[in-house]
Scaffold this motif. Sequence first.
Motif, short mmCIF file in Angstrom:
data_model
loop_
_atom_site.label_atom_id
_atom_site.label_comp_id
_atom_site.label_asym_id
_atom_site.label_seq_id
_atom_site.Cartn_x
_atom_site.Cartn_y
_atom_site.Cartn_z
N UNK A 1 -36.49 23.78 7.71
CA UNK A 1 -35.70 24.75 9.18
C UNK A 1 -34.69 24.85 9.32
N UNK A 2 -33.71 25.58 9.38
CA UNK A 2 -32.09 25.83 9.56
C UNK A 2 -31.75 24.54 10.73
N UNK A 3 -31.17 23.73 10.98
CA UNK A 3 -31.10 24.26 12.64
C UNK A 3 -31.96 22.35 12.73
N UNK A 4 -32.20 21.67 12.25
CA UNK A 4 -33.10 20.86 12.47
C UNK A 4 -32.41 19.99 12.26
N UNK B 1 -42.41 34.08 4.38
CA UNK B 1 -40.89 33.74 3.93
C UNK B 1 -40.76 33.57 2.64
N UNK B 2 -40.35 33.94 1.63
CA UNK B 2 -40.51 34.06 0.44
C UNK B 2 -39.53 32.63 -0.14
N UNK B 3 -39.73 31.95 -1.75
CA UNK B 3 -39.82 31.16 -1.49
C UNK B 3 -37.53 31.10 -1.36
N UNK B 4 -37.49 29.58 -1.04
CA UNK B 4 -35.74 29.67 -0.83
C UNK B 4 -35.42 30.20 0.37
N UNK B 5 -36.27 30.47 1.37
CA UNK B 5 -35.81 31.52 2.64
C UNK B 5 -35.58 30.09 3.36
N UNK B 6 -34.90 30.09 4.36
CA UNK B 6 -34.92 29.04 5.47
C UNK B 6 -35.22 29.60 7.34
N UNK C 1 -49.84 39.56 0.05
CA UNK C 1 -49.59 39.32 1.73
C UNK C 1 -47.90 39.75 1.82
N UNK C 2 -46.86 39.31 3.01
CA UNK C 2 -46.48 39.40 2.93
C UNK C 2 -44.81 38.91 2.12
N UNK C 3 -45.57 37.48 2.28
CA UNK C 3 -44.50 36.95 1.87
C UNK C 3 -45.26 35.43 0.51
N UNK C 4 -44.34 34.83 0.30
CA UNK C 4 -44.64 33.71 -0.49
C UNK C 4 -45.83 33.08 0.53
N UNK C 5 -44.87 32.38 1.42
CA UNK C 5 -45.13 31.27 1.94
C UNK C 5 -45.11 31.70 3.52
N UNK C 6 -46.11 31.16 4.59
CA UNK C 6 -46.93 31.26 5.94
C UNK C 6 -46.73 30.37 6.67
N UNK D 1 -42.89 17.40 7.71
CA UNK D 1 -44.30 17.68 6.85
C UNK D 1 -43.64 17.69 6.69
N UNK D 2 -43.66 19.91 6.42
CA UNK D 2 -43.71 21.24 6.26
C UNK D 2 -42.46 21.08 5.01
N UNK D 3 -41.56 20.95 5.62
CA UNK D 3 -40.39 20.47 4.67
C UNK D 3 -40.45 19.49 3.56
N UNK D 4 -41.24 17.66 3.74
CA UNK D 4 -41.53 17.03 2.64
C UNK D 4 -42.49 17.66 1.91
N UNK D 5 -43.48 18.39 2.50
CA UNK D 5 -44.76 18.66 1.24
C UNK D 5 -45.13 20.01 0.83
N UNK D 6 -44.24 21.33 1.40
CA UNK D 6 -43.58 21.98 0.75
C UNK D 6 -43.04 22.85 0.73
N UNK D 7 -41.24 22.40 0.72
CA UNK D 7 -39.99 22.66 0.53
C UNK D 7 -39.71 23.68 1.66
N UNK D 8 -40.33 23.83 2.88
CA UNK D 8 -39.44 24.31 3.92
C UNK D 8 -38.58 24.29 4.66
#
Length: 193
Positions: free
Chosen positions: A156-159, A125-130, A99-104, A147-154
């Motif tokens: 979202x800048x500006x949220x 996104x790579x791990x730690x990338x916003x 895959x292109x990075x760890x997270x889709x 939800x994506x932040x809570x369960x996956x740690x993604x």
Amino acid sequence: MTGVGSTEPRRNSEWDVVPGLIEVVEKHRETTIVVDPGSVVEAATWLRDEAGFNFLSDITAVDYLGWGEKGVSGYIGTTTGRDLNTPMTQGYQVVPLPKLQRFAINYHLLSVSERPRRARLQTWLADGQAVQTVIPVWPTADWHEREAFDLMGITFAGHPNLQRILLDDDWAGHPLRKDYPIGGEPVRFSEEK
């Protein structure tokens, strides 16, 4: 660039003008529009205003940790359950494409109009990338991004309120990540007596 799906990207399609376009994958009668993470808001705005995708139904985050490495395609089922120590390929005799990075991050879109249709906006996104929030484009993204932040740690800048939404505020880690430790979590009760 290929690698997200097993098909070649389409050329000269209606999607060629999407900002930050990396590729378009047509597979399983679904359209996936893959864009650069820095262009997600611009791509989302274009898809809403120009292509008519006026409804964001869901945002899903997928962790592809270890994808493409030997033994990641599944496990052999036995009469007593899965044998977690015996990887198998479920009929696929090849290792999956990397895959292109760890997270889709997948934004599932609908056009609620006289010409109803579906599409998936995707970024990697790579791990730690916003990635920038799409709340200004589709306000319903608020809950889905939390939800994506809570369960996956993604991130979202500006949220405007990026806090846990399903788990307790003091929960350690993100349980849908592939590297989250399985088992041993204490059971919590809201009213112990």
